[in-house]
Scaffold this motif. Structure first.
Motif, PDB file in Angstrom:
ATOM      1  N   MET A 105       0.812  -1.198   0.000  1.00  0.00           N
ATOM      2  CA  MET A 105       0.000   0.000   0.000  1.00  0.00           C
ATOM      3  C   MET A 105       0.851   1.256   0.000  1.00  0.00           C
ATOM      4  O   MET A 105       0.358   2.331  -0.254  1.00  0.00           O
ATOM      5  CB  MET A 105      -0.915   0.010   1.226  1.00  0.00           C
ATOM      6  CG  MET A 105      -1.988  -1.064   1.207  1.00  0.00           C
ATOM      7  SD  MET A 105      -3.108  -0.893  -0.178  1.00  0.00           S
ATOM      8  CE  MET A 105      -3.987   0.575   0.299  1.00  0.00           C
ATOM      9  N   TRP A 153       1.425   5.771  -8.951  1.00  0.00           N
ATOM     10  CA  TRP A 153       2.198   4.931  -8.028  1.00  0.00           C
ATOM     11  C   TRP A 153       3.585   5.474  -7.713  1.00  0.00           C
ATOM     12  O   TRP A 153       4.339   4.818  -7.006  1.00  0.00           O
ATOM     13  CB  TRP A 153       2.320   3.516  -8.602  1.00  0.00           C
ATOM     14  CG  TRP A 153       1.003   2.871  -8.868  1.00  0.00           C
ATOM     15  CD1 TRP A 153       0.553   2.383 -10.049  1.00  0.00           C
ATOM     16  CD2 TRP A 153      -0.060   2.659  -7.930  1.00  0.00           C
ATOM     17  NE1 TRP A 153      -0.721   1.880  -9.920  1.00  0.00           N
ATOM     18  CE2 TRP A 153      -1.125   2.041  -8.619  1.00  0.00           C
ATOM     19  CE3 TRP A 153      -0.226   2.948  -6.571  1.00  0.00           C
ATOM     20  CZ2 TRP A 153      -2.321   1.698  -8.013  1.00  0.00           C
ATOM     21  CZ3 TRP A 153      -1.420   2.595  -5.964  1.00  0.00           C
ATOM     22  CH2 TRP A 153      -2.437   1.989  -6.673  1.00  0.00           C
ATOM     23  N   ASN A 158      -7.186  -0.535  -7.765  1.00  0.00           N
ATOM     24  CA  ASN A 158      -7.251  -1.770  -6.985  1.00  0.00           C
ATOM     25  C   ASN A 158      -6.530  -1.685  -5.650  1.00  0.00           C
ATOM     26  O   ASN A 158      -6.541  -2.642  -4.889  1.00  0.00           O
ATOM     27  CB  ASN A 158      -6.705  -2.952  -7.804  1.00  0.00           C
ATOM     28  CG  ASN A 158      -5.222  -2.813  -8.091  1.00  0.00           C
ATOM     29  OD1 ASN A 158      -4.670  -1.718  -8.075  1.00  0.00           O
ATOM     30  ND2 ASN A 158      -4.581  -3.933  -8.381  1.00  0.00           N
ATOM     31  N   ALA A 159      -5.888  -0.552  -5.331  1.00  0.00           N
ATOM     32  CA  ALA A 159      -5.348  -0.335  -3.992  1.00  0.00           C
ATOM     33  C   ALA A 159      -6.253   0.682  -3.300  1.00  0.00           C
ATOM     34  O   ALA A 159      -6.240   1.866  -3.640  1.00  0.00           O
ATOM     35  CB  ALA A 159      -3.914   0.178  -4.055  1.00  0.00           C
ATOM     36  N   TRP A 195      -7.692   2.519   0.031  1.00  0.00           N
ATOM     37  CA  TRP A 195      -7.473   2.925   1.421  1.00  0.00           C
ATOM     38  C   TRP A 195      -8.754   3.599   1.890  1.00  0.00           C
ATOM     39  O   TRP A 195      -9.094   4.684   1.449  1.00  0.00           O
ATOM     40  CB  TRP A 195      -6.287   3.885   1.499  1.00  0.00           C
ATOM     41  CG  TRP A 195      -5.822   4.163   2.888  1.00  0.00           C
ATOM     42  CD1 TRP A 195      -6.352   3.693   4.047  1.00  0.00           C
ATOM     43  CD2 TRP A 195      -4.729   4.997   3.266  1.00  0.00           C
ATOM     44  NE1 TRP A 195      -5.664   4.168   5.130  1.00  0.00           N
ATOM     45  CE2 TRP A 195      -4.654   4.970   4.677  1.00  0.00           C
ATOM     46  CE3 TRP A 195      -3.804   5.763   2.564  1.00  0.00           C
ATOM     47  CZ2 TRP A 195      -3.698   5.699   5.386  1.00  0.00           C
ATOM     48  CZ3 TRP A 195      -2.852   6.476   3.267  1.00  0.00           C
ATOM     49  CH2 TRP A 195      -2.803   6.433   4.664  1.00  0.00           C
ATOM     50  N   ASP A 233      -5.991  -4.696  -3.128  1.00  0.00           N
ATOM     51  CA  ASP A 233      -5.329  -4.436  -1.851  1.00  0.00           C
ATOM     52  C   ASP A 233      -6.219  -3.492  -1.047  1.00  0.00           C
ATOM     53  O   ASP A 233      -6.559  -2.403  -1.523  1.00  0.00           O
ATOM     54  CB  ASP A 233      -3.962  -3.786  -2.056  1.00  0.00           C
ATOM     55  CG  ASP A 233      -2.995  -4.689  -2.801  1.00  0.00           C
ATOM     56  OD1 ASP A 233      -3.230  -5.910  -2.815  1.00  0.00           O
ATOM     57  OD2 ASP A 233      -2.009  -4.174  -3.353  1.00  0.00           O
ATOM     58  N   ARG A 251      -6.967  -1.477   2.641  1.00  0.00           N
ATOM     59  CA  ARG A 251      -6.519  -0.984   3.942  1.00  0.00           C
ATOM     60  C   ARG A 251      -7.688  -0.259   4.589  1.00  0.00           C
ATOM     61  O   ARG A 251      -8.160   0.761   4.077  1.00  0.00           O
ATOM     62  CB  ARG A 251      -5.327  -0.039   3.784  1.00  0.00           C
ATOM     63  CG  ARG A 251      -4.777   0.460   5.124  1.00  0.00           C
ATOM     64  CD  ARG A 251      -3.639   1.454   4.897  1.00  0.00           C
ATOM     65  NE  ARG A 251      -3.096   1.944   6.149  1.00  0.00           N
ATOM     66  CZ  ARG A 251      -2.044   1.436   6.776  1.00  0.00           C
ATOM     67  NH1 ARG A 251      -1.414   0.406   6.242  1.00  0.00           N
ATOM     68  NH2 ARG A 251      -1.612   1.937   7.900  1.00  0.00           N
TER      69      ARG A 251
END
Length: 581
Positions: free
Chosen positions: A21, A142, A176-177, A179, A202, A204
């Protein structure tokens, strides 16, 4: 045992969890120059860049379909060589530092923005193939210095134009990440969850309330809320690659473990590679709101036993059925804040280590194997791939007991923290022959008494780490640092015949990361090392502690070495270089 929290990066010195992350480390931002000049890397310089950008864009008309891109560029840009002029300005700023003329800084910033402006106005981006544009977008998202910035970048990409919005939303890997930082009902995060499509995900979920006190009844995030949210997320459970959950109290933490167990038992494929579950309320306290006694007597089996792909496990303040949960081929094992009746037995702990031969990170903070009633001579387990070891919040006997269970001949990063209820010289004596390849050493609140014998033991320890190049220190007695300025030749009779360090301990030590230490101690240490011919070349100040320093402290630190603010949630460039060698 006291528990040293490692979850909240803003409040902690140890920057753990640099996982998927977190973005890769970026060049650090130097702390402001002593006299507030607009030097590159300072907040003032960043503000100047924004100001110049706004002023130049305010007087420039928007391009139209009829005008050529290059025609909308200011005509005064043509007669000069931008690259050469920028190079001259940057050289002056680098060489003169605080003595540089402010007009040079202003002009260089304007020319740099003008160069970028010309490039983007003349570059035919939309002529690129779609896959190239997608790669550019991914680099933008990223390659940021902080996860919050990555969130903004993704939003900004969708605001530029219809074409960019369609390209960005159509690329599942941009979303797809996830938070979960937005408040319930998490409309933004769930929309990103939908945009992720069939990509690996992913997640969080941080439901820790920063205003929450020590009364667990004050926190309102309930088991029912956690259950409802997981029901929405687990429709894509086979796609979830990483799951990080941070909560304050028992009900939501137990709910996560129970839901994972139920899903695994029902046969739903679980392909999670990284699991972190943090209960960051009162450590070691079992009785409390939402805690059921059967959760202690009958803890859940992680993922119902579906742990084939799991390689990163972190449990803080919660526990699982250690005996019936298969744990093999882990690369990271991180256990924190558990009472002794809830940790794995010594036999099971050693079995886990043996079944994880590729383990490269082991963190034990207020948690480890159950101690045994009588001393037993165990053969240490060789962890030949272990690079990072963290030990914290242990009594002296227990710390020695844990360290005696394994060897790590190639350990590069050693952290000792919250070891402050005894004189830990016996632990230092035990560490000395075990970890000789250490390049990064962290000492946070470690108590050692510098008696005549203690002095010899610590110096012998430093002598055993000739490759030490990076030291993170906080709440450490100045007398320990002073030992690194001693001449080991004076103690040759008691230090042994090891001459690798010559007349200098840790001759490769170049970088310091400091927190909660008097700045005069660091200044004196750096001056002594410079006189010895092994100067400190960079000082990092841990954030947010750095903001508490006054101008005099910053000026004094600048006088001995360049000073930077350490990045939050990721490694510095020097750390990455030392760990990747």
């Amino acid at each position: 045992m006291s528990c040293h929290k490692l979850v909240n990066d803003d409040n902690l010195p140890v920057r753990m969890d640099p996982g998927p992350m977190n973005p890769p480390a970026q060049p650090p931002a130097p702390i402001s120059a002593p006299f507030g000049l607009l030097l590159p890397g300072t907040p003032q310089y960043a503000m100047l860049q924004v100001q110049v950008q706004r002023e130049m864009l305010a007087v420039c008309p928007e391009p139209t379909h009829e005008t050529k891109s290059i025609l909308s560029i200011p005509t005064h840009a043509a007669p000069i060589d931008l690259a050469q002029e920028i190079s001259i300005g940057e050289a002056l700023m680098k060489n003169l530092g605080p003595r540089v003329d402010p007009s040079v800084i202003q002009r260089t910033v304007r020319l740099k923005f003008l160069k970028v402006w010309i490039f983007w106005r003349s570059f035919r981006l939309h002529d690129l193939p779609q896959e190239i544009i997608n790669n550019i977008f991914r680099l933008v998202v990223w390659s940021t210095g902080h996860p919050i910035e990555g969130v903004r970048q993704r939003l900004w990409l969708t605001w530029v134009c219809r074409s960019w919005r369609a390209l960005a939303i159509g690329d599942a890997t941009l979303w797809n990440a996830i938070w979960f930082r937005d408040p319930p009902p998490y409309e933004r995060s769930l929309e990103w969850f939908r945009r992720a499509g069939s990509a690996r995900i992913d997640i969080r979920l941080n439901e820790r309330d920063p205003q929450w006190g020590q009364n667990e009844d004050q926190h309102k995030f309930t088991a029912e809320q956690m259950s409802d949210l997981l029901d929405k997320l687990f429709v894509k459970l086979p796609q979830i690659r990483m799951l990080v959950v941070i909560v304050d109290n028992w009900p939501p933490a137990i709910t996560v473990l129970r839901k994972l167990q139920a899903a695994g038992n029902s046969g739903i494929p679980i392909n999670i590679e990284r699991i972190e579950i943090h209960r960051v309320g009162k450590p070691y306290v079992w009785l409390g709101p939402g805690f059921e006694s059967d959760g202690h007597r009958d803890p859940p089996i992680l993922n119902g036993g579906q742990t084939r792909l799991l390689n990163h496990l972190c449990l803080a303040g919660v526990h699982i059925d250690w005996n019936d949960t298969p744990l093999q081929n882990l690369t990271v094992l991180d256990l924190r804040c558990m009472p002794m009746e809830a940790v794995p037995t010594l036999a099971r702990f050693r079995e886990i280590l043996l079944e994880c031969p590729m383990l490269n990170r082991l963190a034990l903070d207020g948690s480890g194997p159950q101690p045994i009633g009588k001393p037993v001579d165990h053969v240490p387990i060789d962890l030949v791939h272990l690079k990072a070891l963290i030990l914290g919040s242990f009594s002296l006997p227990y710390a020695c007991f844990v360290v005696s269970q394994f060897n790590a001949p190639h350990l590069l990063d050693l952290t000792l923290m919250a070891l402050n209820n005894d004189d830990y010289i016996p632990l230092i004596r035990l560490l000395t022959p075990k970890f000789k390849a250490v390049r990064l050493l962290t000492l946070y609140s470690v108590q050692v008494e510098i008696t005549p014998q203690g002095r010899i033991e610590v110096m012998r320890w430093f002598q055993s780490m000739p490759d030490l190049a990076y030291a993170r220190i906080a709440q450490l007695r100045p007398s320990i640092l002073k030992l690194l300025c001693e001449d080991p030749a004076r103690y040759r009779g008691v230090l042994g015949t090891d001459t690798r360090s010559g007349h200098i301990l840790c001759p490769k030590l170049k970088t310091l990361e400091i927190q909660a230490l008097p700045y005069q101690v660091i200044v004196d240490f750096c001056r002594r090392r410079r006189i010895m011919g092994v100067p400190i070349t960079k000082i990092y100040l841990n954030s947010p502690w750095s903001s508490s320093l006054d101008r005099n402290a910053v000026r004094a630190l600048h006088s001995v070495a360049p000073v930077y603010v350490a990045p939050v949630g990721t490694n510095t460039m020097e750390e990455n270089e030392l760990l990747d060698r």
